[in-house]
Write an enzyme that holds these catalytic residues in place. Structure first.
Site, PDB file in Angstrom:
ATOM      1  N   ASP A  61       0.858  -1.194   0.000  1.00 55.90           N
ATOM      2  CA  ASP A  61       0.000   0.000   0.000  1.00 55.90           C
ATOM      3  C   ASP A  61       0.893   1.243   0.000  1.00 55.90           C
ATOM      4  O   ASP A  61       1.579   1.520   0.990  1.00 55.90           O
ATOM      5  CB  ASP A  61      -0.867  -0.057   1.268  1.00 55.90           C
ATOM      6  N   LEU A  62       0.921   1.953  -1.100  1.00 51.80           N
ATOM      7  CA  LEU A  62       1.776   3.135  -1.201  1.00 51.80           C
ATOM      8  C   LEU A  62       1.286   4.249  -0.276  1.00 51.80           C
ATOM      9  O   LEU A  62       0.076   4.429  -0.088  1.00 51.80           O
ATOM     10  CB  LEU A  62       1.789   3.643  -2.646  1.00 51.80           C
TER      11      LEU A  62
ATOM     12  N   TYR B 226      -0.710   9.853  -4.800  1.00 52.23           N
ATOM     13  CA  TYR B 226      -0.707  10.998  -5.727  1.00 52.23           C
ATOM     14  C   TYR B 226       0.269  12.078  -5.247  1.00 52.23           C
ATOM     15  O   TYR B 226       0.993  12.679  -6.036  1.00 52.23           O
ATOM     16  CB  TYR B 226      -2.106  11.616  -5.867  1.00 52.23           C
TER      17      TYR B 226
ATOM     18  N   ARG C  95      -0.997  16.364   6.659  1.00 57.12           N
ATOM     19  CA  ARG C  95      -1.826  15.631   7.627  1.00 57.12           C
ATOM     20  C   ARG C  95      -1.534  16.067   9.048  1.00 57.12           C
ATOM     21  O   ARG C  95      -2.440  16.156   9.877  1.00 57.12           O
ATOM     22  CB  ARG C  95      -1.608  14.124   7.484  1.00 57.12           C
TER      23      ARG C  95
ATOM     24  N   ASP D 218      -3.019   2.357  -6.060  1.00 57.32           N
ATOM     25  CA  ASP D 218      -1.935   2.414  -5.073  1.00 57.32           C
ATOM     26  C   ASP D 218      -1.835   1.196  -4.168  1.00 57.32           C
ATOM     27  O   ASP D 218      -1.105   1.223  -3.190  1.00 57.32           O
ATOM     28  CB  ASP D 218      -2.075   3.685  -4.224  1.00 57.32           C
ATOM     29  N   GLU D 219      -2.553   0.129  -4.498  1.00 61.68           N
ATOM     30  CA  GLU D 219      -2.466  -1.078  -3.681  1.00 61.68           C
ATOM     31  C   GLU D 219      -2.314  -2.301  -4.567  1.00 61.68           C
ATOM     32  O   GLU D 219      -2.877  -2.356  -5.672  1.00 61.68           O
ATOM     33  CB  GLU D 219      -3.721  -1.234  -2.810  1.00 61.68           C
TER      34      GLU D 219
END
Length: 482
Positions: free
Chosen positions: A64-65, A69, A101, A156-157
């Site tokens: 999982d990146l 984006y 975040r 992305d996974e």
DNA sequence: TGGGGTTAT
DNA sequence: ATAACCC
């Protein structure tokens, strides 16, 4: 980041690190996890430990990146690194880096709210997915080099079935290396590792491969991400998210109940979506335990046998679904959303834009789509996500022109799309659309038909027109269309 | 909520 | 063709 050296409460510290530092830690770890297993006697390897594949249990990794984006944008423009960055589509921040975040920006946050929370937030437009899609496939291809069984989930996974690779490595392993065997990354629930347990051994080797995958992603593509290693896709996915970002976790079977019970609501279970969660709620089911203990018969009656049995197994952490190799995409689509489209001319212009991009993509792919679809969303206060679509076969003479440079394939395809449009929308009446999308699907490989074979004579482009320039015999239309 | 994807019915 | 799921 060697197994056992990272107490869970220290995990937060890693969020302060940059990717390179974290990667160095991965490489520098000290062996620590061996409880001192007895040295197996046979010098040739460990085959004595694995009686003819008696262990049917699998080793699955979920990769999982991290904020994909945003990572791609920071690679495109390194000046963005270190700044709070958000990727914007229309008025949404669809994802953001960890700097943002920390300052309170969340995924899918309104741009206004995000700017209010974080005035320094740098925004880049991410409505064109081209670079994300290209990088996404580079990741999948990199993983396919480890093992060809790679399933994509979004951009992305990826899931990879490591079972075979782990078996091979165990066969290569010298027996005296067993006592020194070490995994990589965290062990979920800080669980004790039993090197006498072949299932533990296999998962640890899986975690080593996962670390190699993440290292390769960073060295070759500059991307960081998380990984979860477990015995099935559900558990691998759940466990990959335990230590974030840029860390990995392995789940040993004895802790699987702890993992799934740690979910606070059934909606958090992959496979239980918005609709099913609502229906479960109506049945008084909200926790994983509620779902585990609910009457299977009643659940089957309410949700249908298929969904009921599947999600109830999920609630126990059971998931026998295979890692299905994704291969090349099944469809290509482009969409655009907007506040209002209320005229046919307006729609046609937008459709032309979408189609032009699609034709470039499909041309690069090499395969030919045999079906085209138009999708709309009508304005409505309530049912917001509902879409309508119309599709039809692409005429064979148009398919043949695809990818042949200056030949105008736009005009006939736009004509088809506008027919589909008028089939859905009564243009003599007022209308209000908020989305248009064009999809090319039913992709078929190019003609590899060889001269002299049945395929050759059943392939219109080869057997009738391209050989002599005139038709040597007439094909029935039904054979030439979809 | 965006701009994509997949499979099942 | 739609509905559900995933990101």
């Amino acid at each position: 980041e060697q197994l056992g050296v990272e107490p869970a409460e220290e995990a937060g510290r890693y969020e302060e690190e940059d990717a390179a530092q974290a990667m160095e830690r991965v490489e520098a770890g000290e062996a620590d996890c061996s409880p001192g297993a007895p040295g197996p006697e046979e010098p040739g390897g460990l085959t004595w430990l694995v009686p003819e594949g008696s262990s049917s249990s699998r080793v699955i990794v979920h990769v999982d990146l991290d904020c994909f984006y945003a990572q791609v944008e920071m690679i495109s423009n390194p000046e963005l690194k270190g700044k709070p960055l958000g990727v914007q589509q229309k008025y949404l921040v669809v994802t953001c880096n960890y700097e943002a975040r920390k300052l309170g920006v969340k995924k899918l946050m309104n741009v206004r709210d995000a700017k209010e929370k974080c005035p320094q937030l740098v925004l880049v437009n991410g409505e064109d997915l081209t670079r994300y899609r290209e990088m996404s496939y580079k990741v999948t291809e990199l993983l396919e080099e480890f093992s060809p069984v790679v399933e994509r989930l979004g951009f992305d996974e990826n899931f990879v079935d490591l079972t075979e690779m782990v078996e091979k490595r165990l066969q290569q392993l010298q027996s005296d290396e067993l006592s020194a065997l070490t995994g990589s990354g965290h062990v979920y629930n800080n669980q004790y590792i039993n090197l006498h347990d072949i299932v533990h051994i296999r998962l640890l080797v899986g975690s080593q491969i996962a670390a190699e995958m993440r290292e390769a992603m960073y060295n070759q593509l500059g991307l960081t991400g998380c990984a979860g290693v477990a015995s099935n896709k559900l558990l691998a996915k759940l466990v990959s998210g335990i230590f974030k970002p840029n860390q990995q976790t392995v789940l040993l079977p004895e802790s699987s109940q702890v993992l799934i019970q740690s979910l606070s609501h059934v909606k958090e279970m992959p496979g239980i979506g918005y609709k099913t969660a609502k229906r479960l709620e109506a049945l008084g089911i909200s926790s994983v335990l509620d779902l585990q203990t609910f009457s299977p018969k009643i659940l089957e009656k309410e949700l249908g046998i298929s969904v009921a049995q599947r999600i109830q197994k999920l609630s126990f952490g059971e998931d026998n679904s295979p890692v299905t190799p994704s291969g090349p995409p099944q469809s290509f689509s482009e969409e655009d959303s907007f506040k209002k489209c209320s005229s046919e001319v307006e729609a046609k212009n937008k459709i032309e834009e979408l189609l032009a991009s699609l034709l470039n993509r499909v041309c690069q792919d090499g395969r030919k789509p045999h079906t085209i679809r138009l999708i709309i969303r009508r304005y409505s206060s309530e049912n917001h996500c509902s879409r309508e679509s119309r599709q039809c076969p692409i005429p064979s003479h148009v398919i043949q022109k695809l990818g042949t440079g200056n030949c105008d394939v736009m005009t006939p395809m736009v004509d088809i799309l506008m027919k589909l449009f008028r089939n859905m929308v009564n243009v003599k009446m007022p209308f209000h659309l908020t989305l248009l999308s064009v999809c090319l699907c039913n992709l078929k490989a190019l003609n590899t038909a060889k001269k002299g074979t049945i395929d050759y004579y059943l392939t219109p482009s080869l057997s009738t027109t391209s050989r002599s320039g005139k038709r040597s015999f007439k094909m029935k239309d039904s054979h030439m269309e979809d």
